[in-house]
Design a protein around this motif. Structure first.
Motif, PDB file in Angstrom:
ATOM      1  N   PRO A  97     -11.096  -1.692  -2.517  1.00 27.63           N
ATOM      2  CA  PRO A  97     -10.342  -1.257  -3.593  1.00 27.63           C
ATOM      3  C   PRO A  97      -9.485   0.073  -3.054  1.00 27.63           C
ATOM      4  N   LEU A 135     -15.414   0.584  -7.663  1.00 25.05           N
ATOM      5  CA  LEU A 135     -15.827  -0.568  -8.342  1.00 25.05           C
ATOM      6  C   LEU A 135     -16.506  -0.054  -9.677  1.00 25.05           C
ATOM      7  N   VAL A 169     -13.294 -10.614  -4.365  1.00 24.51           N
ATOM      8  CA  VAL A 169     -13.779  -9.374  -4.111  1.00 24.51           C
ATOM      9  C   VAL A 169     -14.873  -9.378  -3.378  1.00 24.51           C
ATOM     10  N   ALA A 193      -4.394  -7.324  -8.502  1.00 21.62           N
ATOM     11  CA  ALA A 193      -5.418  -7.710  -7.547  1.00 21.62           C
ATOM     12  C   ALA A 193      -4.895  -7.423  -5.763  1.00 21.62           C
ATOM     13  N   HIS A 237      -9.442 -14.091  -7.792  1.00 23.19           N
ATOM     14  CA  HIS A 237      -9.270 -13.055  -6.692  1.00 23.19           C
ATOM     15  C   HIS A 237     -10.504 -12.791  -6.091  1.00 23.19           C
ATOM     16  N   THR A 283      -6.909  -7.594  -0.619  1.00 19.25           N
ATOM     17  CA  THR A 283      -7.691  -8.000  -1.563  1.00 19.25           C
ATOM     18  C   THR A 283      -8.345  -6.531  -2.288  1.00 19.25           C
ATOM     19  N   LEU A 284      -8.892  -6.979  -3.368  1.00 22.77           N
ATOM     20  CA  LEU A 284      -9.841  -5.968  -3.828  1.00 22.77           C
ATOM     21  C   LEU A 284     -11.294  -5.790  -3.275  1.00 22.77           C
ATOM     22  N   GLU A 285     -11.409  -6.427  -2.234  1.00 21.86           N
ATOM     23  CA  GLU A 285     -12.684  -6.101  -1.106  1.00 21.86           C
ATOM     24  C   GLU A 285     -12.658  -4.805  -0.795  1.00 21.86           C
TER      25      GLU A 285
END
Length: 548
Positions: free
Chosen positions: A316, A508, A465, A356, A463, A312-314
């Motif tokens: 990036p 981010l 984040v 994502a 999604h 995930t975008l946790e």
């Protein structure tokens, strides 16, 4: 990596390299009974490659054939970089991205890219596993790689896409799998007499199954009565062959949720005390592997271990490396050496954001973005607006997939659509944010509503984040942070005056859209927290009418 762990394409390249030969590209054609690998080489290497092909073929798995073809353009493009999206090689790249973005048993990935956790090492271990992940994250690719590895270690495999069985009741679906197992002795021992014990037993079981299947109603007792003999057959097959049996069930969520525990309970019964292992893939919130009353199925953590595949975008930076690594595998077969000649850095950032972390979405958006860039006059590379436009077009397709996936949980499709509309209206139309927070206390108080939210995440409409964010003015309070899919607010032009999360490289960014929008780059952990805390809090109670 040992030769056994290499893909057939890698083995060919390695063997050719030892003789000073470099294939321009390798194309794989999969057929029911054989796999053909077409190796394209330069004209000057053609004769030497033909002479080498039979030797290489002997080092490949059974039923793999090597065909040598001349690549007339290989010398022309040998050291020439792509200088823009209009290059003829980019057309081949678009074809590959569209053709190979979806994997199947007959068409695996061009090359399996290991994730940071190297889940494939876990998936091949001698235990039952379920691979959970959103649609398009690579569940099938992981199972196919696991299947390849266990077959290379002299094990037996069965592959079943559950979508094919979605119209069957759990007993009929189970009996179908048992019939597949009964075919194994005839396939493995085609040259042996019928006196082989496993052949005799499998023939008897098939006859009993056929009698059950022709009856209009199938009593559980009749089906269950087969389990002892089917279990004995599985044990016998593994013992005779000297290897394990791996049963791969892809897209398990296509079986109706209410029927999944019964089906798994039956299947689990024939693998007990044997060296047979069940490997499942599915969307987490559309899978129900176990029920308490009556106790049926397989419990995660007890009977079956879970592998969570989502990137995930946790993280990036991790998502960017993984996705661009996958994209890189598509360039050489198209004769392309430089990614920068096609995608600007800003476009890659936007592609990671728009997908994502979902590989299939990333590849399909990449292909469509190139096509849109080609429509612009004098366009050289793909830009961020091309990705925005591609993401906007993808929205309708995602809604269609939402309804298709919801078929496994009858009556849920409309509630999911309405939940998405409520979230979008709150965050974008009312609060003017592309992301929002959900308090931990709220998800504990409204578990059904939270499940509805999670189903939207599994279907890639929202999604996650940030999985755990401390609240600024409430000690001990925490929340999760979600981003609405870019397709829900991009379209032909990104909506103005919305606070949106973007990516710039590995960082981010919080940006206010519009000509005078402000920007905050989260290049420190404190700034990341600052961005997420600015998002509005969505109350799960507002979804209660949809789960009543």
């Amino acid at each position: 990596m040992t030769s056994r762990e290499q893909t057939p394409e890698q083995r060919i390249r390695s063997a050719f390299s030892k003789h000073g030969l470099v294939p321009a590209s390798i194309t794989v054609r999969n057929f029911p009974d054989e796999t053909v690998l077409i190796v394209f080489v330069s004209s000057q290497d053609y004769d030497a490659s033909v002479a080498l092909s039979s030797t290489v073929e002997n080092e490949l798995p059974e039923n793999h054939l090597v065909v040598i073809r001349r690549a007339e353009d290989s010398d022309k493009y040998k050291n020439e970089s792509v200088k823009g999206v209009s290059d003829s090689r980019v057309s081949r790249l678009i074809e590959l991205l569209n053709e190979r973005s979806r994997t199947s048993e007959q068409q695996p990935s061009l090359q399996f890219i290991k994730d940071a956790a190297e889940n494939v090492k876990v998936a091949v271990t001698r235990r039952h596993h379920v691979v959970f992940g959103r649609r398009g994250v690579g569940k099938t690719a992981l199972l196919l790689e696991a299947k390849r590895l266990v077959e290379n270690s002299q094990n037996i495999t069965i592959w079943q896409n559950i979508q094919v069985l979605r119209g069957l009741d759990p007993k009929a679906a189970f009996l179908t799998i048992v019939k597949r197992i009964c075919e194994i002795p005839d396939i493995i021992y085609s040259d042996r007499s019928q006196r082989l014990a496993s052949k005799r037993l499998s023939s008897d079981i098939v006859n009993r199954i056929d009698k059950i299947l022709i009856r209009p109603s199938r009593a559980m007792s009749e089906t269950a009565s087969l389990i002892p003999d089917a279990q004995r057959l599985v044990s016998m097959i593994c013992s005779e062959y000297g290897g394990d049996l791996y049963i791969f069930l892809d897209d398990f969520h296509y079986l109706e949720m209410s029927q999944q525990p019964e089906f798994l309970d039956l299947l689990h019964g024939i693998t007990r005390d044997t060296t047979a292992w069940i490997k499942i893939s599915g969307i987490r919130n559309q899978c129900r592997l176990y029920q308490n009353d009556p106790a049926l199925g397989m419990q995660v953590g007890h009977d079956i271990a879970a592998i969570y595949l989502d990137i995930t975008l946790e993280e990036p930076a991790k998502a960017r490396r993984f996705l661009t690594g996958i994209l890189q595998t598509y360039l050489p077969p198209a004769g392309i050496t430089n990614r920068s000649g096609i995608f600007s850095n800003g476009a890659l950032d936007r592609l990671v954001l728009a997908s994502a972390g979902v590989p299939r979405d990333f590849l399909l958006l990449s292909a469509r973005s190139i096509q849109l860039a080609r429509e612009r006059v004098n366009a050289r590379t793909v830009g961020t607006q091309d990705v925005n436009d591609a993401a906007g077009e993808a929205g309708a397709q995602k809604l269609s997939e939402l309804e298709e996936d919801a078929a496994s949980a009858r009556g849920k499709a409309q509630s999911r659509v309405e939940a998405l509309n409520k979230i979008r209206s709150f965050a974008i139309d009312e609060k003017h944010f592309s992301f929002f927070r959900v308090a931990f206390r709220d998800k504990n108080e409204f578990p059904d509503e939270y499940g509805l939210l999670q189903s939207l995440m599994d279907l890639r409409m929202i999604h996650i984040v940030k999985g755990s964010l401390s609240e600024a003015h409430a000690v001990g309070e925490r929340s999760e942070v979600y981003m609405i899919d870019l397709s829900e607010y991009s379209g032909s032009r990104l909506k103005k005056n919305i606070s949106v999360i973007e990516l710039k490289g590995d960082n981010l960014v919080l940006r206010r859209t519009g000509p005078r929008g402000t920007k905050l780059i989260a290049d420190t952990p404190r700034k990341v927290i600052q961005i997420f805390r600015s998002g509005p809090e969505f109350e799960l109670g507002s979804l209660s009418s949809l789960v009543a």
